[in-house]
Design a protein around this motif. Structure first.
Motif, PDB file in Angstrom:
ATOM      1  N   LEU A 118       0.821  -1.207   0.000  1.00 23.97           N
ATOM      2  CA  LEU A 118       0.000   0.000   0.000  1.00 23.97           C
ATOM      3  C   LEU A 118       0.857   1.260   0.000  1.00 23.97           C
ATOM      4  O   LEU A 118       0.454   2.298  -0.517  1.00 23.97           O
ATOM      5  CB  LEU A 118      -0.916   0.003   1.228  1.00 23.97           C
ATOM      6  CG  LEU A 118      -2.080  -0.983   1.206  1.00 23.97           C
ATOM      7  CD1 LEU A 118      -2.763  -1.026   2.568  1.00 23.97           C
ATOM      8  CD2 LEU A 118      -3.088  -0.621   0.122  1.00 23.97           C
ATOM      9  N   GLY A 123      -0.475   2.308  -8.073  1.00 28.81           N
ATOM     10  CA  GLY A 123      -1.924   2.187  -8.203  1.00 28.81           C
ATOM     11  C   GLY A 123      -2.399   2.056  -9.630  1.00 28.81           C
ATOM     12  O   GLY A 123      -3.541   2.383  -9.956  1.00 28.81           O
ATOM     13  N   LEU A 141      -1.813  -6.314  -5.684  1.00 29.39           N
ATOM     14  CA  LEU A 141      -2.723  -5.169  -5.685  1.00 29.39           C
ATOM     15  C   LEU A 141      -3.253  -4.915  -7.087  1.00 29.39           C
ATOM     16  O   LEU A 141      -2.526  -5.090  -8.080  1.00 29.39           O
ATOM     17  CB  LEU A 141      -2.024  -3.908  -5.170  1.00 29.39           C
ATOM     18  CG  LEU A 141      -1.515  -3.979  -3.727  1.00 29.39           C
ATOM     19  CD1 LEU A 141      -0.034  -4.371  -3.712  1.00 29.39           C
ATOM     20  CD2 LEU A 141      -1.699  -2.645  -3.017  1.00 29.39           C
ATOM     21  N   ASP A 143      -5.033  -1.878  -9.225  1.00 29.02           N
ATOM     22  CA  ASP A 143      -5.343  -0.444  -9.237  1.00 29.02           C
ATOM     23  C   ASP A 143      -5.192   0.177  -7.850  1.00 29.02           C
ATOM     24  O   ASP A 143      -5.966   1.050  -7.448  1.00 29.02           O
ATOM     25  CB  ASP A 143      -6.754  -0.198  -9.775  1.00 29.02           C
ATOM     26  CG  ASP A 143      -6.882  -0.597 -11.240  1.00 29.02           C
ATOM     27  OD1 ASP A 143      -5.875  -0.499 -11.972  1.00 29.02           O
ATOM     28  OD2 ASP A 143      -7.984  -1.014 -11.652  1.00 29.02           O
ATOM     29  N   TYR A 145      -5.505  -1.305  -4.877  1.00 23.09           N
ATOM     30  CA  TYR A 145      -6.265  -1.950  -3.810  1.00 23.09           C
ATOM     31  C   TYR A 145      -5.727  -3.351  -3.550  1.00 23.09           C
ATOM     32  O   TYR A 145      -5.416  -4.099  -4.493  1.00 23.09           O
ATOM     33  CB  TYR A 145      -7.754  -2.041  -4.176  1.00 23.09           C
ATOM     34  CG  TYR A 145      -8.457  -0.713  -4.135  1.00 23.09           C
ATOM     35  CD1 TYR A 145      -9.140  -0.294  -3.007  1.00 23.09           C
ATOM     36  CD2 TYR A 145      -8.426   0.136  -5.251  1.00 23.09           C
ATOM     37  CE1 TYR A 145      -9.784   0.936  -2.974  1.00 23.09           C
ATOM     38  CE2 TYR A 145      -9.073   1.369  -5.222  1.00 23.09           C
ATOM     39  CZ  TYR A 145      -9.740   1.750  -4.080  1.00 23.09           C
ATOM     40  OH  TYR A 145     -10.371   2.970  -4.053  1.00 23.09           O
ATOM     41  N   ARG A 232      -2.559   4.570   4.120  1.00 24.54           N
ATOM     42  CA  ARG A 232      -3.498   4.104   3.100  1.00 24.54           C
ATOM     43  C   ARG A 232      -4.350   2.944   3.599  1.00 24.54           C
ATOM     44  O   ARG A 232      -5.444   2.704   3.087  1.00 24.54           O
ATOM     45  CB  ARG A 232      -2.750   3.693   1.828  1.00 24.54           C
ATOM     46  CG  ARG A 232      -2.289   4.884   1.009  1.00 24.54           C
ATOM     47  CD  ARG A 232      -1.975   4.517  -0.409  1.00 24.54           C
ATOM     48  NE  ARG A 232      -3.059   3.814  -1.054  1.00 24.54           N
ATOM     49  CZ  ARG A 232      -2.889   2.962  -2.063  1.00 24.54           C
ATOM     50  NH1 ARG A 232      -1.686   2.706  -2.514  1.00 24.54           N
ATOM     51  NH2 ARG A 232      -3.923   2.360  -2.622  1.00 24.54           N
ATOM     52  N   LYS A 235      -7.646   4.103   4.439  1.00 22.57           N
ATOM     53  CA  LYS A 235      -8.455   4.614   3.332  1.00 22.57           C
ATOM     54  C   LYS A 235      -9.014   3.488   2.477  1.00 22.57           C
ATOM     55  O   LYS A 235      -9.898   3.698   1.660  1.00 22.57           O
ATOM     56  CB  LYS A 235      -7.621   5.531   2.443  1.00 22.57           C
ATOM     57  CG  LYS A 235      -7.098   6.774   3.136  1.00 22.57           C
ATOM     58  CD  LYS A 235      -6.262   7.584   2.165  1.00 22.57           C
ATOM     59  CE  LYS A 235      -5.694   8.833   2.821  1.00 22.57           C
ATOM     60  NZ  LYS A 235      -4.872   9.633   1.896  1.00 22.57           N
ATOM     61  N   GLU A 236      -8.464   2.296   2.669  1.00 18.82           N
ATOM     62  CA  GLU A 236      -8.778   1.186   1.785  1.00 18.82           C
ATOM     63  C   GLU A 236     -10.037   0.456   2.197  1.00 18.82           C
ATOM     64  O   GLU A 236     -10.300   0.239   3.378  1.00 18.82           O
ATOM     65  CB  GLU A 236      -7.577   0.219   1.789  1.00 18.82           C
ATOM     66  CG  GLU A 236      -7.934  -1.216   1.591  1.00 18.82           C
ATOM     67  CD  GLU A 236      -7.139  -1.852   0.478  1.00 18.82           C
ATOM     68  OE1 GLU A 236      -7.206  -3.056   0.368  1.00 18.82           O
ATOM     69  OE2 GLU A 236      -6.470  -1.130  -0.279  1.00 18.82           O
ATOM     70  N   ASP A 237     -10.831   0.064   1.193  1.00 22.74           N
ATOM     71  CA  ASP A 237     -11.951  -0.842   1.416  1.00 22.74           C
ATOM     72  C   ASP A 237     -11.943  -1.851   0.281  1.00 22.74           C
ATOM     73  O   ASP A 237     -12.519  -1.650  -0.775  1.00 22.74           O
ATOM     74  CB  ASP A 237     -13.283  -0.091   1.448  1.00 22.74           C
ATOM     75  CG  ASP A 237     -14.435  -0.982   1.903  1.00 22.74           C
ATOM     76  OD1 ASP A 237     -14.374  -2.188   1.632  1.00 22.74           O
ATOM     77  OD2 ASP A 237     -15.368  -0.473   2.529  1.00 22.74           O
ATOM     78  N   THR A 238     -11.237  -2.952   0.494  1.00 28.12           N
ATOM     79  CA  THR A 238     -11.023  -3.951  -0.555  1.00 28.12           C
ATOM     80  C   THR A 238     -12.342  -4.517  -1.066  1.00 28.12           C
ATOM     81  O   THR A 238     -12.557  -4.637  -2.264  1.00 28.12           O
ATOM     82  CB  THR A 238     -10.147  -5.096  -0.023  1.00 28.12           C
ATOM     83  OG1 THR A 238      -8.930  -4.542   0.475  1.00 28.12           O
ATOM     84  CG2 THR A 238      -9.830  -6.093  -1.118  1.00 28.12           C
ATOM     85  N   HIS A 241     -14.189  -2.203  -3.382  1.00 28.60           N
ATOM     86  CA  HIS A 241     -13.495  -2.083  -4.661  1.00 28.60           C
ATOM     87  C   HIS A 241     -13.737  -3.312  -5.524  1.00 28.60           C
ATOM     88  O   HIS A 241     -14.034  -3.207  -6.709  1.00 28.60           O
ATOM     89  CB  HIS A 241     -12.001  -1.908  -4.424  1.00 28.60           C
ATOM     90  CG  HIS A 241     -11.176  -2.050  -5.671  1.00 28.60           C
ATOM     91  ND1 HIS A 241     -11.184  -1.114  -6.673  1.00 28.60           N
ATOM     92  CD2 HIS A 241     -10.342  -3.044  -6.081  1.00 28.60           C
ATOM     93  CE1 HIS A 241     -10.375  -1.508  -7.646  1.00 28.60           C
ATOM     94  NE2 HIS A 241      -9.859  -2.668  -7.312  1.00 28.60           N
ATOM     95  N   SER A 245     -15.598  -3.602  -9.172  1.00 31.97           N
ATOM     96  CA  SER A 245     -14.904  -4.156 -10.330  1.00 31.97           C
ATOM     97  C   SER A 245     -15.708  -5.280 -10.961  1.00 31.97           C
ATOM     98  O   SER A 245     -15.801  -5.382 -12.191  1.00 31.97           O
ATOM     99  CB  SER A 245     -13.518  -4.664  -9.901  1.00 31.97           C
ATOM    100  OG  SER A 245     -12.724  -3.602  -9.445  1.00 31.97           O
TER     101      SER A 245
END
Length: 250
Positions: A118, A123, A141, A143, A145, A232, A235-238, A241, A245
């Protein structure tokens, strides 16, 4: 989903087989102080390591959240494996809850290579991170995430050795720099064929020992950059995301 406010300061901790490192980050991952480190005790028990972390950060300035990178398989803050610290002592231990209680702040714990990923990726596209230290860490990862963590380190690369055993610290000490470099090159060739990554990032304390020419889409990174992933992480919410996608691809 945003979980971080502009005024938040994050205590970012990187637990390694040889050292525990920590610093304070702002919401963008910029270091607010030089990171400090303390030796990791040999095969530490969970309570002992929590106390080591408390000792390390005793004089740190105030912080609002805590991010931790741990060398093993972590799910929802709970440790499943800890190959370089002692899995039997750690299996099933809720490190996130223990540190949240000890430090009094919301805490997230992920695999150490995931947190480093991260901190270092651009990204863009499918990116892979490997760490060369006490063991062999990996993160994937898309993009920017995190994808589900895979313990590639414990997959066999020869009839008798896993990736961890093949290019970890003990292998470097036993085989020497030249042969270890040959092994690392072989590992990269395998990863290239298996994962077809857009970019590969190589970090960890032994990355600096690489002497062969790297492909244009391979970048060396530092632990200093990796620890920035602690910001990060909040800030992340896998899941959000991945759901988005999947809907786009339907």
């Amino acid at each position: 989903m945003k979980e971080i406010n502009l005024g938040d300061r994050i205590l970012s901790i990187d637990i390694g087989g040889s050292h525990v490192k920590a610093t304070i980050l702002d919401h963008d991952g910029a270091l607010q102080m030089d990171y400090e480190k303390i030796e990791t005790p040999p095969s530490p028990k969970p309570k002992q390591l929590v106390e080591v972390i408390q000792k390390l950060i005793k004089a740190f300035p105030a912080y609002d959240k805590v991010s931790v990178g741990f060398p093993g398989y972590v799910k929802n803050g709970v440790i499943f494996t800890a190959p370089n610290l002692g899995t039997e002592a750690w299996k099933g231990f809720d490190l996130a809850a223990a540190l949240q209680t000890a430090l009094g702040k919301p805490t997230k714990v992920v695999n150490d290579a995931d947190m480093q990923g991260l901190g270092v990726v651009d990204g863009k596209g499918f990116e892979m991170v490997v760490t060369l230290g006490t063991g062999f860490g990996t993160a994937l990862l898309s993009d920017g995430y995190l994808l589900p963590h895979l313990e590639i380190a414990h997959h066999p690369i020869t009839k008798s050795k896993t990736y961890d055993e093949y290019v970890g610290e003990k292998a470097l000490e036993k085989e020497g720099d030249a042969k270890w470099n040959e092994r690392v090159k072989q590992v990269i060739d395998i990863l290239k064929r298996v994962f077809n990554y857009d970019t590969l990032y190589i970090g960890g304390g032994n990355a600096r020992k690489i002497t062969f020419k790297l492909d244009d889409n391979i970048k060396l990174t530092s632990n200093r950059d990796g620890i920035k992933g602690g910001a990060r992480l909040w800030k992340e919410d896998t899941r959000e995301h991945l759901t988005t996608s999947l809907k786009k691809n339907q």
